[in-house]
Write a protein that holds these residues in place. Structure first.
Motif, short mmCIF file in Angstrom:
data_model
loop_
_atom_site.label_atom_id
_atom_site.label_comp_id
_atom_site.label_asym_id
_atom_site.label_seq_id
_atom_site.Cartn_x
_atom_site.Cartn_y
_atom_site.Cartn_z
N HIS A 171 1.27 -2.19 5.96
CA HIS A 171 0.64 -0.87 5.82
C HIS A 171 0.31 -0.27 7.19
O HIS A 171 0.40 0.95 7.37
N HIS A 172 -0.07 -1.10 8.14
CA HIS A 172 -0.48 -0.61 9.45
C HIS A 172 0.68 -0.40 10.42
O HIS A 172 0.46 0.04 11.55
N LEU A 173 1.91 -0.69 10.01
CA LEU A 173 3.06 -0.46 10.89
C LEU A 173 3.18 1.02 11.29
O LEU A 173 3.48 1.34 12.43
N ARG A 174 2.94 1.91 10.33
CA ARG A 174 3.02 3.35 10.61
C ARG A 174 1.93 3.75 11.61
O ARG A 174 2.19 4.48 12.56
N PHE A 194 0.84 -1.19 0.00
CA PHE A 194 0.00 0.00 0.00
C PHE A 194 0.88 1.24 0.00
O PHE A 194 1.93 1.25 0.65
N PRO A 195 0.44 2.29 -0.67
CA PRO A 195 1.21 3.55 -0.59
C PRO A 195 1.12 4.10 0.83
O PRO A 195 0.19 3.77 1.57
N PRO A 196 2.10 4.91 1.23
CA PRO A 196 2.12 5.42 2.62
C PRO A 196 1.12 6.55 2.85
O PRO A 196 1.49 7.68 3.14
N ILE A 197 -0.16 6.20 2.66
CA ILE A 197 -1.23 7.17 2.86
C ILE A 197 -2.28 6.56 3.77
O ILE A 197 -2.36 5.33 3.89
N LYS A 198 -3.09 7.39 4.41
CA LYS A 198 -4.22 6.89 5.18
C LYS A 198 -5.36 6.64 4.20
O LYS A 198 -5.68 7.48 3.38
N ILE A 199 -5.93 5.46 4.30
CA ILE A 199 -7.00 5.06 3.38
C ILE A 199 -8.32 5.12 4.15
O ILE A 199 -8.49 4.46 5.17
#
Length: 166
Positions: free
Chosen positions: A152-155, A78-83
């Motif tokens: 994706h959820h690591l951030r 996933f790109p490093p954006i909030k979805i």
């Protein structure tokens, strides 16, 4: 890092949280760490269910991925954006599981991934199930999506840990 190793790391890190930390919400609209774990587990099972559906199909699917799905698999995550999901798909995750419940549920994800790890590549790649945003995915892609979603959820996990009251 492999999907299994990543998910085992998440599971091991559950031990460092108290029950209060797992359910702590710094703001009404921000998930707790426990809610993030609940979300990851539910989505992992959804993806693995679809992978298993692929293994039981007999009709090849000629359709492919959406533009976003192609991009997702091209970059490997996933790109490093909030979805933000549509409201009907965005019910708040459960915030009442104990550490033992979450551990047990994580074990189920690990078990399912382990059981399919050596079999997933034997499933016809033209047997596909549709994802609402990514298009038609085969069993290997559904399997890989589990790890992509956890990565994706690591951030978010790091951000939630920063908000914890020590």
């Amino acid at each position: 890092m492999s999907e299994l190793k990543l998910i085992k790391t998440y599971k091991n890190e559950l031990q460092k949280y108290s029950l209060e930390q797992l359910s702590y919400k710094s703001e009404e609209t921000v998930w707790s760490i426990g809610q993030m774990y609940d979300h990851l587990i539910l989505v992992a099972h959804e993806y693995l269910d679809n992978m298993e559906k692929c293994s039981k199909l007999y009709d090849e699917q000629p359709l492919g991925k959406t533009e976003f799905g192609l991009h997702l698999f091209k970059i490997g995550g996933f790109p490093p954006i909030k979805i933000k999901l549509p409201a009907e798909l965005n019910a708040p995750p459960n915030n009442s599981d104990s550490k033992d419940d979450l551990n047990s549920r994580m074990d189920q994800v690990i078990l399912r991934l382990s059981q399919w790890e050596s079999k997933v590549d034997n499933i016809n790649p033209k047997y596909k199930v549709e994802h609402g945003g990514f298009g038609w995915l085969n069993a290997r892609e559904w399997y890989d999506l589990v790890g992509m979603h956890f990565r994706h959820h690591l951030r978010q996990k790091a951000e939630l840990e920063q908000r914890l009251v020590k």
